[in-house]
Design a protein around this motif. Sequence first.
Motif, PDB file in Angstrom:
ATOM      1  N   ALA A   1      40.593  36.559  36.105  1.00  0.00           N
ATOM      2  CA  ALA A   1      39.373  37.354  36.177  1.00  0.00           C
ATOM      3  C   ALA A   1      38.402  36.839  35.119  1.00  0.00           C
ATOM      4  N   TYR A   2      37.190  36.502  35.526  1.00  0.00           N
ATOM      5  CA  TYR A   2      36.186  36.001  34.606  1.00  0.00           C
ATOM      6  C   TYR A   2      35.306  37.124  34.078  1.00  0.00           C
ATOM      7  N   MET A   3      35.227  38.231  34.784  1.00  0.00           N
ATOM      8  CA  MET A   3      34.435  39.378  34.362  1.00  0.00           C
ATOM      9  C   MET A   3      35.337  40.604  34.356  1.00  0.00           C
ATOM     10  N   VAL A   4      35.042  41.553  33.482  1.00  0.00           N
ATOM     11  CA  VAL A   4      35.818  42.783  33.412  1.00  0.00           C
ATOM     12  C   VAL A   4      34.970  43.945  33.910  1.00  0.00           C
ATOM     13  N   GLU A   5      35.609  45.069  34.131  1.00  0.00           N
ATOM     14  CA  GLU A   5      34.912  46.239  34.646  1.00  0.00           C
ATOM     15  C   GLU A   5      33.902  46.744  33.623  1.00  0.00           C
ATOM     16  N   GLY A   6      32.693  47.034  34.099  1.00  0.00           N
ATOM     17  CA  GLY A   6      31.633  47.522  33.237  1.00  0.00           C
ATOM     18  C   GLY A   6      30.744  46.432  32.676  1.00  0.00           C
ATOM     19  N   GLU A   7      31.046  45.180  32.961  1.00  0.00           N
ATOM     20  CA  GLU A   7      30.254  44.070  32.442  1.00  0.00           C
ATOM     21  C   GLU A   7      29.094  43.769  33.388  1.00  0.00           C
ATOM     22  N   PHE A   8      27.950  43.380  32.823  1.00  0.00           N
ATOM     23  CA  PHE A   8      26.781  43.050  33.635  1.00  0.00           C
ATOM     24  C   PHE A   8      26.893  41.613  34.117  1.00  0.00           C
ATOM     25  N   VAL A   9      26.624  41.402  35.421  1.00  0.00           N
ATOM     26  CA  VAL A   9      26.682  40.058  36.005  1.00  0.00           C
ATOM     27  C   VAL A   9      25.372  39.759  36.719  1.00  0.00           C
ATOM     28  N   TYR A  10      25.086  38.468  36.826  1.00  0.00           N
ATOM     29  CA  TYR A  10      23.927  38.003  37.573  1.00  0.00           C
ATOM     30  C   TYR A  10      24.373  37.484  38.932  1.00  0.00           C
ATOM     31  N   LYS A  11      23.431  37.346  39.840  1.00  0.00           N
ATOM     32  CA  LYS A  11      23.711  36.857  41.186  1.00  0.00           C
ATOM     33  C   LYS A  11      24.311  35.452  41.108  1.00  0.00           C
ATOM     34  N   GLY A  12      25.430  35.225  41.804  1.00  0.00           N
ATOM     35  CA  GLY A  12      26.069  33.921  41.850  1.00  0.00           C
ATOM     36  C   GLY A  12      27.147  33.702  40.805  1.00  0.00           C
ATOM     37  N   GLU A  13      27.345  34.640  39.878  1.00  0.00           N
ATOM     38  CA  GLU A  13      28.378  34.477  38.861  1.00  0.00           C
ATOM     39  C   GLU A  13      29.755  34.755  39.462  1.00  0.00           C
ATOM     40  N   VAL A  14      30.761  34.016  38.991  1.00  0.00           N
ATOM     41  CA  VAL A  14      32.135  34.164  39.476  1.00  0.00           C
ATOM     42  C   VAL A  14      32.759  35.392  38.825  1.00  0.00           C
ATOM     43  N   LEU A  15      33.302  36.294  39.661  1.00  0.00           N
ATOM     44  CA  LEU A  15      33.996  37.469  39.134  1.00  0.00           C
ATOM     45  C   LEU A  15      35.460  37.147  38.856  1.00  0.00           C
ATOM     46  N   LEU A  16      36.137  36.519  39.838  1.00  0.00           N
ATOM     47  CA  LEU A  16      37.511  36.123  39.622  1.00  0.00           C
ATOM     48  C   LEU A  16      37.921  35.040  40.592  1.00  0.00           C
ATOM     49  N   LYS A  17      38.864  34.195  40.160  1.00  0.00           N
ATOM     50  CA  LYS A  17      39.467  33.176  41.014  1.00  0.00           C
ATOM     51  C   LYS A  17      40.906  33.595  41.252  1.00  0.00           C
ATOM     52  N   GLN A  18      41.389  33.408  42.480  1.00  0.00           N
ATOM     53  CA  GLN A  18      42.723  33.874  42.828  1.00  0.00           C
ATOM     54  C   GLN A  18      43.364  32.949  43.847  1.00  0.00           C
ATOM     55  N   SER A  19      44.693  32.970  43.883  1.00  0.00           N
ATOM     56  CA  SER A  19      45.456  32.238  44.894  1.00  0.00           C
ATOM     57  C   SER A  19      45.816  33.232  45.988  1.00  0.00           C
ATOM     58  N   GLY A  20      45.296  33.046  47.173  1.00  0.00           N
ATOM     59  CA  GLY A  20      45.514  34.022  48.236  1.00  0.00           C
ATOM     60  C   GLY A  20      44.562  35.191  48.066  1.00  0.00           C
ATOM     61  N   LEU A  21      44.589  36.092  49.003  1.00  0.00           N
ATOM     62  CA  LEU A  21      43.688  37.240  48.974  1.00  0.00           C
ATOM     63  C   LEU A  21      44.420  38.442  48.388  1.00  0.00           C
ATOM     64  N   VAL A  22      44.388  38.563  47.073  1.00  0.00           N
ATOM     65  CA  VAL A  22      45.027  39.676  46.373  1.00  0.00           C
ATOM     66  C   VAL A  22      44.003  40.759  46.092  1.00  0.00           C
ATOM     67  N   ASN A  23      42.839  40.372  45.573  1.00  0.00           N
ATOM     68  CA  ASN A  23      41.736  41.285  45.301  1.00  0.00           C
ATOM     69  C   ASN A  23      40.676  41.086  46.370  1.00  0.00           C
ATOM     70  N   TYR A  24      40.173  42.176  46.916  1.00  0.00           N
ATOM     71  CA  TYR A  24      39.252  42.125  48.041  1.00  0.00           C
ATOM     72  C   TYR A  24      37.812  42.299  47.581  1.00  0.00           C
ATOM     73  N   PRO A  25      36.839  41.661  48.272  1.00  0.00           N
ATOM     74  CA  PRO A  25      35.427  41.854  47.911  1.00  0.00           C
ATOM     75  C   PRO A  25      34.928  43.196  48.424  1.00  0.00           C
ATOM     76  N   GLY A  26      34.120  43.857  47.608  1.00  0.00           N
ATOM     77  CA  GLY A  26      33.536  45.138  47.994  1.00  0.00           C
ATOM     78  C   GLY A  26      32.043  44.994  48.196  1.00  0.00           C
ATOM     79  N   GLU A  27      31.304  46.018  47.777  1.00  0.00           N
ATOM     80  CA  GLU A  27      29.859  46.034  47.930  1.00  0.00           C
ATOM     81  C   GLU A  27      29.213  44.993  47.016  1.00  0.00           C
ATOM     82  N   ASN A  28      28.270  44.236  47.557  1.00  0.00           N
ATOM     83  CA  ASN A  28      27.498  43.234  46.832  1.00  0.00           C
ATOM     84  C   ASN A  28      28.369  42.150  46.197  1.00  0.00           C
TER      85      ASN A  28
END
Length: 147
Positions: A47-74
């Motif tokens: 995980a490159y970002m943690v909960e509550g952290e501000f991110v900009y458009k195009g920033e990587v939230l997390l890299k994973q092997s397989g689909l463990v964490n799912y994308p939500g809104e935005n």
Amino acid sequence: MMLTKLEFCTYLRGSLPIIQQCCGFRTKFRKGRPRNPIGVRGKFKRAYMVEGEFVYKGEVLLKQSGLVNYPGENVGILKNNTLVAAKDGVVICTSEKLNPYPDSPLYERVKNGMTIHRQFWHVYPTPVHAKFKLVTETLDSNSFKKV
């Protein structure tokens, strides 16, 4: 002068550790412990970002092997299952009940009554505040003087 891998190994025959690195003779070292060759780095799946952290458009939230964490809104997903922010905002992680599409292999299990919870990553967009006012809003029509 360029040497092939085999020529390089025969050239350095006197130094055994270098031969093991370049030719890959050993796959395990002492006590059966596997080890990456020198110079080979890890994949950095985290995980490159943690909960509550501000991110900009195009920033990587997390890299994973397989689909463990799912994308939500935005949040978008790349080919290698990397989650990327689609808008500027604050990161939120939630555990939600999975509602798969009919073509998903999990659809039959959920249809039969099984509840599956997965971790979703969302980006809550921040409201955009007006930074500039239009010229027509700041000037009156009577403020212009004819010379």
